[in-house]
Structures are given as structure tokens and as C-alpha cells.
Motif scaffolding. Structure first.
Motif, PDB file in Angstrom:
ATOM      1  N   CYS B  13      51.287  66.926  52.804  1.00 55.01           N
ATOM      2  CA  CYS B  13      51.939  67.009  54.116  1.00 55.01           C
ATOM      3  C   CYS B  13      51.756  68.416  54.690  1.00 55.01           C
ATOM      4  N   GLN B  16      55.686  71.278  58.087  1.00 58.64           N
ATOM      5  CA  GLN B  16      56.881  70.693  58.703  1.00 58.64           C
ATOM      6  C   GLN B  16      57.259  69.354  58.083  1.00 58.64           C
ATOM      7  N   GLY B  17      56.502  68.963  57.074  1.00 59.74           N
ATOM      8  CA  GLY B  17      56.842  67.734  56.352  1.00 59.74           C
ATOM      9  C   GLY B  17      56.209  66.465  56.913  1.00 59.74           C
ATOM     10  N   TYR B  18      55.245  66.612  57.848  1.00 58.38           N
ATOM     11  CA  TYR B  18      54.536  65.435  58.362  1.00 58.38           C
ATOM     12  C   TYR B  18      53.366  65.122  57.433  1.00 58.38           C
ATOM     13  N   ILE B  33      61.748  59.861  53.164  1.00 53.44           N
ATOM     14  CA  ILE B  33      61.724  60.787  54.312  1.00 53.44           C
ATOM     15  C   ILE B  33      62.902  60.463  55.238  1.00 53.44           C
ATOM     16  N   GLU B  37      66.132  62.705  56.595  1.00 53.08           N
ATOM     17  CA  GLU B  37      66.451  62.859  58.021  1.00 53.08           C
ATOM     18  C   GLU B  37      67.809  62.240  58.366  1.00 53.08           C
ATOM     19  N   LYS B  88      59.871  62.478  67.205  1.00 53.77           N
ATOM     20  CA  LYS B  88      59.535  63.354  66.074  1.00 53.77           C
ATOM     21  C   LYS B  88      59.952  62.728  64.750  1.00 53.77           C
ATOM     22  N   THR B  89      61.209  62.302  64.708  1.00 53.28           N
ATOM     23  CA  THR B  89      61.741  61.740  63.462  1.00 53.28           C
ATOM     24  C   THR B  89      60.992  60.472  63.068  1.00 53.28           C
ATOM     25  N   SER B  91      58.024  59.535  63.916  1.00 52.73           N
ATOM     26  CA  SER B  91      56.633  59.836  63.537  1.00 52.73           C
ATOM     27  C   SER B  91      56.565  60.355  62.103  1.00 52.73           C
ATOM     28  N   LYS B  92      57.547  61.175  61.761  1.00 52.14           N
ATOM     29  CA  LYS B  92      57.584  61.734  60.406  1.00 52.14           C
ATOM     30  C   LYS B  92      57.743  60.614  59.375  1.00 52.14           C
ATOM     31  N   LYS B  98      52.809  64.825  64.022  1.00 53.29           N
ATOM     32  CA  LYS B  98      53.872  65.146  64.972  1.00 53.29           C
ATOM     33  C   LYS B  98      53.337  64.959  66.396  1.00 53.29           C
TER      34      LYS B  98
END
Lengths: 161, 103
Positions: B13, B16-18, B33, B37, B88-89, B91-92, B98
Motif C-alpha cells: 500500500c 496513506q494506506g491505499y 480496512i 476506518e 476517500k474512505t 476507495s480505500k 485515492k
């Protein structure tokens, strides 16, 4: 910088005082962009900004072609009949390509995303605008004092457009 | 490039964790994930994730407006499902990059 020193933006309080399309869009994009980041946002429509929430007017907003040096056209030319309409049409078609909605749909998007929309009481009195002239999605009519009261709390930012 | 262990899988990843490789995505990874979140996944959440991944594979730039018109969720529901920054959330969790859109 450590996280402890970072002060994240928590709430954007936007004041829209103009009704030229470029200002209205700047305001809407900032308000919507805030919500997309999980930041609260509210818009206070005052003075000419009120046009953006009046049912009869919001679909007829224009780009300013006079007194706008970034248009790169002589001021005399910008004042010719139809010039604003032409510039507006061109701008709208470019925006549609970027998936930027028209004003009425943008207002619906803002409401759906949880942005709060407020009319300015004083400006409404001055321009003889009634609450029934405003879109149904409006959250209410406020005084400046009411608006400041809503701006309380850490991480709130005010922006005048 | 970072590596992260999610649900027992070693996942690549960004900082940013994506996820950087959608091929590594699976539902267990996504659930973990989501948990980070603060979201517990429902059928509706998965529907949105499916839609986003589908759009990503078709290389369509994703915007909130498009999601709202997708027929999967409207904008209000999208915000209810993923309250802290829906695009954003989601998509992650979907394992896609992102989003770069401002709309």
C-alpha cells in the motif's frame, strides 16, 4: 511537525457575497470539497450571493466579462450585448466536462452531503427577498450574530467570497 | 511503497494506506480496512465497493456526482454509509487509488 501540533480543519464557514458564476462555483466547490474530506461546511448567502439560492435567479447566473482582467478581453468588448452569455456558455460546457454540476444540482448535492445553507436576514430585507423566493433546501435565515455563533469550536475557519 | 499485514495477508500500500495493487484485494482485507476506518460493512457498503472497483477497472474517473447517479446509492446515502469523507474512505476499502477529483 508532530501530530499534536497539527490543527486539522474541522469546519468551514463560507460567506458568499457575490453572484458571478466564478465566485458561486468557488464557494460551492470549497463547501462540497470540505464535506468530501469529512469536514463540516456551511454557507451564508449575503448581498448578491443571495441570487444563488433564489429559485427564479439561480439558473441565470453569469460569468463577469467586464472588470475581470483574467478574461483577457478589452473591457469595451466585454460589455457588448451577449458577451456575458457567451462566456458563461463556454465556461459551463468546460465545467460539465469535469463533472461539475449546474448550480441547481450543485445545491442539491450540497444539501445531500450535509452542508448547511443559510440566507442572510439583513440582505434579504434590503433586497426585499422573501423566504418563499429561496430554494426549499435552505436551512434557514440567520443574522450575522447567529452565523458567528454557529462558527464556535476549535478548527473552524471563516472564508469570505 | 509500504507493506502492511491485513487479515493475515501481506498487502502493498502507499503511505496513506491505499492499496497499490487491486489484485491483492479481498473481502477480508477490505473488512479490516473498514474496521480501521470505523465502518462495519453491510450489503449496501459492498454494493458501493463493487461499483467503485468496476469504475476503476474501466478507468473512469470517480466523482461524488457520478456515484450519486450510479443507481447504487444517492449522495445522501453515500455520506451515511461512509460519514468521514465517503469517496476517500470507500476507495480505500475498495483497494483502489485515492480519488483525485475535487467534486
Amino acid at each position: 511537525m508532530s501530530n499534536a501540533e497539527n490543527k486539522p480543519v474541522k469546519k468551514m464557514m463560507l460567506i458568499l457575497s457575490k453572484a458571478t458564476l466564478e465566485n458561486v462555483y468557488a464557494c460551492f466547490i470549497l463547501a462540497n470539497g470540505a464535506r468530501m474530506e469529512g469536514i463540516e461546511s456551511e454557507i451564508f448567502f449575503t448581498f448578491f450571493g443571495l441570487e444563488a439560492i433564489q429559485k427564479e435567479k439561480l439558473k441565470h447566473l453569469h460569468v463577469a466579462t467586464v472588470g475581470n482582467p483574467a478574461m483577457h478581453m478589452p473591457t469595451m468588448l466585454g460589455g457588448l450585448p451577449g458577451m456575458e452569455a457567451l462566456a458563461t456558455k463556454m465556461m459551463k460546457s468546460e465545467m460539465e466536462k469535469l463533472d461539475i454540476p449546474p448550480v441547481d444540482e450543485f445545491l442539491e448535492m450540497l444539501t445531500a452531503s450535509g452542508s448547511k445553507l443559510w440566507g442572510c436576514k439583513l440582505a434579504m430585507d434590503m433586497f426585499k427577498v422573501k423566504e418563499s423566493d429561496l430554494i426549499d433546501d435552505i436551512d434557514g435565515v440567520l443574522t450575522v450574530g447567529d452565523f458567528y455563533e454557529r462558527a464556535q469550536g476549535d478548527g473552524t475557519h471563516l472564508l469570505f467570497i | 511503497m509500504n507493506e502492511k499485514t491485513l487479515a493475515g495477508y501481506c498487502i502493498r500500500c502507499n503511505d496513506q494506506g491505499y492499496l497499490t495493487d487491486l489484485e491483492q484485494w479481498n473481502k477480508e482485507v477490505a473488512s479490516e480496512i473498514a474496521q480501521e476506518e470505523g465502518i462495519s460493512m453491510t450489503d449496501k457498503h459492498w454494493e458501493v465497493i463493487d461499483y467503485l472497483q468496476d469504475q476503476c477497472r474501466k478507468e473512469v474517473a470517480i466523482t461524488i456526482r457520478k456515484v450519486g447517479k450510479s443507481g447504487v446509492v444517492n449522495i445522501k446515502e453515500f455520506y451515511q454509509l461512509f460519514p468521514k469523507g465517503p469517496l476517500k474512505t470507500a476507495s480505500k476499502i475498495a483497494g483502489i487509488p485515492k480519488p483525485v477529483s475535487c467534486i
